[in-house]
Write a protein that holds these residues in place. Structure first.
Motif, PDB file in Angstrom:
ATOM      1  N   ILE A  36       0.851  -1.189   0.000  1.00  0.00           N
ATOM      2  CA  ILE A  36       0.000   0.000   0.000  1.00  0.00           C
ATOM      3  C   ILE A  36       0.882   1.232   0.000  1.00  0.00           C
ATOM      4  CG2 ILE A  36      -1.912   1.177   1.136  1.00  0.00           C
ATOM      5  CD1 ILE A  36      -2.483  -1.724   0.180  1.00  0.00           C
ATOM      6  N   LEU A  37       1.665   1.366   1.033  1.00  0.00           N
ATOM      7  CA  LEU A  37       2.740   2.359   1.045  1.00  0.00           C
ATOM      8  C   LEU A  37       3.883   1.785   0.227  1.00  0.00           C
ATOM      9  CD1 LEU A  37       3.853   5.017   2.332  1.00  0.00           C
ATOM     10  CD2 LEU A  37       4.722   3.592   4.194  1.00  0.00           C
ATOM     11  N   THR A  38       4.401   2.572  -0.722  1.00  0.00           N
ATOM     12  CA  THR A  38       5.473   2.076  -1.584  1.00  0.00           C
ATOM     13  C   THR A  38       6.786   2.777  -1.270  1.00  0.00           C
ATOM     14  OG1 THR A  38       5.088   3.717  -3.316  1.00  0.00           O
ATOM     15  CG2 THR A  38       3.799   1.670  -3.427  1.00  0.00           C
ATOM     16  N   ALA A  39       7.872   2.197  -1.747  1.00  0.00           N
ATOM     17  CA  ALA A  39       9.184   2.811  -1.532  1.00  0.00           C
ATOM     18  C   ALA A  39       9.243   4.205  -2.136  1.00  0.00           C
ATOM     19  CB  ALA A  39      10.270   1.917  -2.141  1.00  0.00           C
ATOM     20  N   LYS A  40       8.699   4.359  -3.330  1.00  0.00           N
ATOM     21  CA  LYS A  40       8.664   5.689  -3.949  1.00  0.00           C
ATOM     22  C   LYS A  40       7.774   6.626  -3.139  1.00  0.00           C
ATOM     23  CE  LYS A  40       7.667   8.138  -8.252  1.00  0.00           C
ATOM     24  NZ  LYS A  40       6.878   9.191  -7.558  1.00  0.00           N
ATOM     25  N   GLY A  41       6.638   6.086  -2.638  1.00  0.00           N
ATOM     26  CA  GLY A  41       5.750   6.903  -1.832  1.00  0.00           C
ATOM     27  C   GLY A  41       6.421   7.411  -0.580  1.00  0.00           C
ATOM     28  N   VAL A  42       7.218   6.567   0.061  1.00  0.00           N
ATOM     29  CA  VAL A  42       7.947   6.988   1.259  1.00  0.00           C
ATOM     30  C   VAL A  42       8.875   8.148   0.928  1.00  0.00           C
ATOM     31  CG1 VAL A  42       9.657   6.297   2.972  1.00  0.00           C
ATOM     32  CG2 VAL A  42       7.788   4.741   2.382  1.00  0.00           C
ATOM     33  N   LYS A  43       9.578   8.034  -0.176  1.00  0.00           N
ATOM     34  CA  LYS A  43      10.508   9.091  -0.584  1.00  0.00           C
ATOM     35  C   LYS A  43       9.764  10.397  -0.848  1.00  0.00           C
ATOM     36  CE  LYS A  43      14.210  10.004  -3.920  1.00  0.00           C
ATOM     37  NZ  LYS A  43      14.980   9.460  -5.081  1.00  0.00           N
ATOM     38  N   ASP A  44       8.629  10.301  -1.549  1.00  0.00           N
ATOM     39  CA  ASP A  44       7.847  11.501  -1.862  1.00  0.00           C
ATOM     40  C   ASP A  44       7.250  12.127  -0.608  1.00  0.00           C
ATOM     41  OD1 ASP A  44       8.423  11.093  -4.530  1.00  0.00           O
ATOM     42  OD2 ASP A  44       6.496  10.131  -4.981  1.00  0.00           O
ATOM     43  N   ILE A  45       6.776  11.281   0.306  1.00  0.00           N
ATOM     44  CA  ILE A  45       6.202  11.792   1.555  1.00  0.00           C
ATOM     45  C   ILE A  45       7.246  12.550   2.348  1.00  0.00           C
ATOM     46  CG2 ILE A  45       5.325  11.078   3.822  1.00  0.00           C
ATOM     47  CD1 ILE A  45       3.850   8.781   2.288  1.00  0.00           C
ATOM     48  N   ARG A  46       8.420  11.963   2.476  1.00  0.00           N
ATOM     49  CA  ARG A  46       9.477  12.616   3.259  1.00  0.00           C
ATOM     50  C   ARG A  46       9.860  13.964   2.660  1.00  0.00           C
ATOM     51  NH1 ARG A  46      13.769   7.792   4.795  1.00  0.00           N
ATOM     52  NH2 ARG A  46      12.418   6.685   6.266  1.00  0.00           N
ATOM     53  N   ALA A  47       9.798  14.048   1.356  1.00  0.00           N
ATOM     54  CA  ALA A  47      10.167  15.305   0.693  1.00  0.00           C
ATOM     55  C   ALA A  47       9.143  16.402   0.962  1.00  0.00           C
ATOM     56  CB  ALA A  47      10.303  15.074  -0.808  1.00  0.00           C
ATOM     57  N   ILE A  54      -2.789  18.635   6.323  1.00  0.00           N
ATOM     58  CA  ILE A  54      -3.693  17.540   6.685  1.00  0.00           C
ATOM     59  C   ILE A  54      -2.923  16.235   6.844  1.00  0.00           C
ATOM     60  CG2 ILE A  54      -4.320  16.907   4.305  1.00  0.00           C
ATOM     61  CD1 ILE A  54      -7.191  16.425   5.359  1.00  0.00           C
ATOM     62  N   PHE A  55      -1.882  16.033   6.055  1.00  0.00           N
ATOM     63  CA  PHE A  55      -1.042  14.846   6.188  1.00  0.00           C
ATOM     64  C   PHE A  55      -0.191  14.953   7.451  1.00  0.00           C
ATOM     65  CE2 PHE A  55       2.288  11.814   5.561  1.00  0.00           C
ATOM     66  CZ  PHE A  55       1.791  10.849   4.692  1.00  0.00           C
ATOM     67  N   ASP A  56       0.415  16.126   7.678  1.00  0.00           N
ATOM     68  CA  ASP A  56       1.258  16.316   8.859  1.00  0.00           C
ATOM     69  C   ASP A  56       0.472  16.070  10.142  1.00  0.00           C
ATOM     70  OD1 ASP A  56       3.309  17.033   7.146  1.00  0.00           O
ATOM     71  OD2 ASP A  56       2.985  19.183   7.372  1.00  0.00           O
ATOM     72  N   ASN A  57      -0.755  16.592  10.191  1.00  0.00           N
ATOM     73  CA  ASN A  57      -1.575  16.398  11.390  1.00  0.00           C
ATOM     74  C   ASN A  57      -1.999  14.942  11.560  1.00  0.00           C
ATOM     75  OD1 ASN A  57      -1.457  19.107  12.091  1.00  0.00           O
ATOM     76  ND2 ASN A  57      -3.286  19.636  10.916  1.00  0.00           N
ATOM     77  N   SER A  58      -2.316  14.275  10.443  1.00  0.00           N
ATOM     78  CA  SER A  58      -2.676  12.853  10.521  1.00  0.00           C
ATOM     79  C   SER A  58      -1.503  12.038  11.034  1.00  0.00           C
ATOM     80  CB  SER A  58      -3.106  12.346   9.137  1.00  0.00           C
ATOM     81  OG  SER A  58      -4.251  13.025   8.671  1.00  0.00           O
ATOM     82  N   LEU A  59      -0.312  12.370  10.556  1.00  0.00           N
ATOM     83  CA  LEU A  59       0.897  11.672  10.996  1.00  0.00           C
ATOM     84  C   LEU A  59       1.135  11.874  12.488  1.00  0.00           C
ATOM     85  CD1 LEU A  59       3.473  10.040  10.358  1.00  0.00           C
ATOM     86  CD2 LEU A  59       4.578  12.207   9.734  1.00  0.00           C
ATOM     87  N   LEU A  60       0.950  13.089  12.963  1.00  0.00           N
ATOM     88  CA  LEU A  60       1.179  13.367  14.377  1.00  0.00           C
ATOM     89  C   LEU A  60       0.189  12.617  15.260  1.00  0.00           C
ATOM     90  CD1 LEU A  60       2.784  14.904  16.489  1.00  0.00           C
ATOM     91  CD2 LEU A  60       1.175  16.807  16.236  1.00  0.00           C
ATOM     92  N   LYS A  61      -1.086  12.563  14.840  1.00  0.00           N
ATOM     93  CA  LYS A  61      -2.088  11.837  15.620  1.00  0.00           C
ATOM     94  C   LYS A  61      -1.744  10.356  15.715  1.00  0.00           C
ATOM     95  CE  LYS A  61      -5.903  14.968  14.464  1.00  0.00           C
ATOM     96  NZ  LYS A  61      -7.163  15.118  13.671  1.00  0.00           N
ATOM     97  N   VAL A  62      -1.321   9.781  14.586  1.00  0.00           N
ATOM     98  CA  VAL A  62      -0.956   8.364  14.584  1.00  0.00           C
ATOM     99  C   VAL A  62       0.258   8.134  15.468  1.00  0.00           C
ATOM    100  CG1 VAL A  62      -0.052   6.500  13.141  1.00  0.00           C
ATOM    101  CG2 VAL A  62      -2.003   7.850  12.364  1.00  0.00           C
ATOM    102  N   LYS A  63       1.226   9.022  15.395  1.00  0.00           N
ATOM    103  CA  LYS A  63       2.436   8.879  16.218  1.00  0.00           C
ATOM    104  C   LYS A  63       2.095   8.912  17.706  1.00  0.00           C
ATOM    105  CE  LYS A  63       7.056  10.769  17.023  1.00  0.00           C
ATOM    106  NZ  LYS A  63       6.953  10.647  18.490  1.00  0.00           N
TER     107      LYS A  63
END
Length: 752
Positions: A36-47, A54-63
């Motif tokens: 689902i999460l791909t290696a390319k997706g990880v690279k793009d997300i980090r960038a 909305i992604f940053d807040n979702s990430l913080l809630k999950v963390k």
């Protein structure tokens, strides 16, 4: 987000970005993660981290959630409970946390998350080797971690994603250990050991197919992948357990993930079990499809059956009211909405793999959450770039059946009024016996309700959180719905085998004129010798404050019967133009087929021309005007008889009872009018604006209804009962006057 959290997040971003190059060794298609999460997706997300709110807040809630679970320590108790019990809830929480921890490891490159996933999986590996079947025996297909295979499949769908995320963190020996002792036996148990669960077309089986297929994709196990796509085949079938636990194997031989796409979905994307179960099934449908798209793009899974998986998301969103709550068709729990996590997945996947409809971004913004993967990133970027537009819901007709020829659901929308007209097929085992039924909403609030299911999901005190016996004795029965019941017997005698072989047919659906929205359907065989034909319209008339509903239910039979026609309203009785007598002792209305659950509270003889009934709810006024005669009875009832454990809601209904007639037509209007302010204590427009409703003509070709309002204006509505094609020209003489029109219906003022 407060200052401390914001500062922590900035530091977190800086830390992960600094380590990015160390982790992203290669962008090879075979690199994990790939599901689902791909290696390319990880690279793009980090960038993009830190620039996509909305992604940053979702990430913080999950963390925060996962960090709290890590602090509590790992617990994998020996299974013993039904849904809602402690061990069930703990293992369920574990599958969510494992998946989220795996994603956090990839995005943040923090080894503590990988170690947490590894340690918990090793505990499960140690347990599973000797784990017997679950001690609770109610299910037709028992799991091992859970009381039913369905929940075991849930676990594996999520855990396969976690395993994919830490795959390269583990040594080869550790992977072999997990795959040999945990994942392969787990996949075998929910498939070849449990064909009554796996080998059929049903939302349960969809979860099983996805679970087997997703772990197969992670492990590069082609045998499991083929089993997931096509079901149990050949020699594997010889190893299957006997079907002796209440389930059934698909006798047609159709099974597997592809069959579960082909059979339940219509070409319009309607799922035959209804929106509640479509919501539940969408997660395994979509995450397995994502995995197939990423690992086996040659299958072109999102193009399968003319792209029906993506169409189904649009259909599902349209099957929700103004507040986003899904209409409770079939076994549907009220309050389930597109704020559910499965719909976050659906919206994100639809946007990423579909045509990037900007209307989906408005729903994602309301959800205030995105997936922490490639599709969630696409949505977050779309919102950041200002592409958001409103998701517009209009009147829509959704066909049912694999080829769209087994009825359907018509949704009429006119201003704030929504009418849901159900003329669908049986809906598999979750279907109700309610042909040509409807429910009515105003601005997201129920006006005329469908009961939904009789179940307290995951509330252990109520039947272990599972279906209650009243779901069969009440919720599925015809009298529990807003349609005709004949001789106190449910449609198809309440038998699944008969109901599943019959369905209504669409007569016509018309939404071209925004002032008059109509759906009409016919059904045979609900009762031997009796045919039903219902036409419902929402009409926005200049003489009325709000759009009103016109309801025409024609009943044609070869013998005399008793017909009951209910209105399941919400609110307080205000007024009626008939005298009713309340009962001194509450007694059930009948003995079976749902009637045993209705208390009779009051009764009356109907008015000779129109019976009017008004009620008050949510600071609004409502009035039903029904065409009746003095032979009709009006029954005030309330749900709750023969319910010693208080499993049913005590909701009211008004029933029009017509006895000892063959052919008859029930005609009614439903108005929403006025408002009340408890602050100023003032009532505005509290009385009905419809003065009279009259049947002018009713035969096999046409039904003509006159509607007079208090201003003295009369309107004529004519529906074509036989030839309703758009191109058909009609000429009809009524009361010495000729009426001509083209198409399915006629509606105009007659006394100008």
């Amino acid at each position: 987000m407060n200052y401390q959290k914001a500062l922590l997040f900035v530091l977190l971003i800086a830390f992960s970005c600094a380590k990015q190059e160390k982790v992203m060794v290669s962008d090879s298609e075979n690199q994990h993660p790939k599901l689902i999460l791909t290696a390319k997706g990880v690279k793009d997300i980090r960038a993009q981290l830190g620039t996509i709110p909305i992604f940053d807040n979702s990430l913080l809630k999950v963390k925060e959630e996962v960090d709290a679970e890590i602090a509590l320590g790992i617990e994998t108790p020996i299974p013993k409970d039904y849904s809602g019990g402690y061990t069930h809830s703990r293992h369920k929480q574990n599958w969510f946390v494992l998946q989220k921890a795996g994603v956090l490891y990839q995005i943040l490159d923090d080894e503590k998350y990988a170690k947490y996933v590894k340690d918990m999986l090793m505990q499960y590996e140690e347990m599973y080797k000797t784990l017997p079947l679950h001690p609770k025996t109610r299910s037709y297909a028992r799991g091992k971690l859970f009381w039913q295979c369905l929940n075991d499949a849930n676990w594996l769908v999520y855990v396969s994603q976690a395993y994919d995320c830490i795959y390269n963190y583990l040594s080869e020996g550790e992977r072999n250990k997990l795959e040999t002792n945990l994942f392969k036996p787990f996949a075998d148990h929910i498939s070849v050991d449990s064909p009554q669960f796996y080998q059929r077309v049903h939302n349960h089986s969809t979860w099983g197919n996805a679970a087997v297929g997703m772990i197969g994709l992670v492990m590069d196990d082609e045998e499991l992948i083929q089993r997931a796509l096509y079901g149990i085949k050949g020699k594997e079938m010889d190893k299957t357990a006997k079907d002796d636990d209440g389930g059934f194997i698909n006798k047609s031989g159709k099974a597997g993930f592809l069959a579960n796409i082909e059979e339940p979905f219509s070409p319009d994307g309607y799922y035959n079990e209804g929106p509640y179960y479509q919501r539940y099934a969408m997660y395994p449908f979509l995450v397995f499809a994502e995995g197939l798209q990423n690992v086996k793009p040659e299958l072109k899974i999102f193009e399968y059956k003319e792209g029906v998986l993506l169409k189904s998301i649009n259909a599902l969103l349209n099957l929700s009211d103004a507040d986003g709550d899904f209409f409770p068709l079939n076994d549907g729990q009220k309050g389930m909405s597109y704020y559910n996590s499965a719909l976050v997945t659906a919206v994100d996947v639809s946007y990423h793999y579909g045509n990037q409809d900007p209307g989906l971004l408005s729903i994602a913004s309301k959800q205030n959450s995105v997936l922490l993967d490639d599709s969630g990133l696409a949505v977050a970027l779309g919102i950041r770039e200002g592409k958001t537009k409103s998701f517009e819901k209009k009147s829509i007709n959704l066909s049912d059946g694999p080829e769209g020829k087994q009825g359907g659901v018509g949704i009429l929308r006119n201003e704030d009024i929504e009418l849901v007209f159900k003329y669908a097929s049986q809906g598999s085992s979750h279907g109700h016996y309610d042909k040509l039924s409807y429910s009515l909403y105003e601005n997201g609030e129920e006006v005329i309700q469908d009961y939904g299911l009789a179940r307290f999901v995951n509330i252990e005190q109520k039947g272990g959180g599972n279906y209650l016996k009243e779901n069969k004795t009440w919720a599925k029965q015809t009298i529990a719905h807003n349609t005709v019941t004949q001789n106190e017997t449910s449609h198809y005698k309440g038998k699944y085998e008969i109901g599943s072989q019959n369905h209504p047919d669409l007569h016509y659906f018309s939404s071209d004129n925004k002032e008059v929205q109509i759906v009409s359907s016919k059904v045979r065989n609900t009762y031997s010798g009796t045919d039903l034909h219902r036409t419902m319209a929402i009409i926005n008339d200049v003489d009325l404050e709000k759009p009103f509903v016109l309801d025409i239910m024609r009943v044609t039979s070869d013998k005399k019967n008793q017909y009951d026609f209910p209105f399941y309203y919400f609110g307080q009785v205000l007024d009626a133009n008939f005298e009713y007598k309340t009962t001194s002792t509450l007694k059930p209305l009948g003995k079976k087929n749902g009637y045993e659950h209705l208390f009779l509270e009051a009764s009356a003889k109907a008015d000779d021309k129109n019976s009017k009934f008004s009620w008050f709810n949510n600071n609004k006024f409502y009035t039903i005007t029904s065409v009746t005669d003095k032979k009709d009875e009006l029954l005030f009832t309330r749900i709750g008889a023969n319910d010693p454990e208080f499993n049913l809601r005590r909701d009211p209904a008004l029933i029009v009872r017509r006895n000892n007639v063959k052919n008859t037509t029930f005609v009614s209007t439903i108005e929403s009018h006025g408002s009340y302010s408890p602050v100023t204590e003032s009532a505005l427009n509290a009385k009905s604006s419809i003065a009279e409703v009259k049947v002018i003509l009713d035969n096999k070709d046409y039904t003509a209804i006159m509607i007079a309002n208090v201003k003295g204006n009369t309107k004529l509505f004519i529906t074509a009962n036989s030839d309703a094609l758009k191109e058909t020209k009609h000429n009809l003489k009524l009361n010495g006057k000729n009426y001509s029109w083209m198409g399915s219906y006629y509606y105009k003022q007659t006394n100008k």
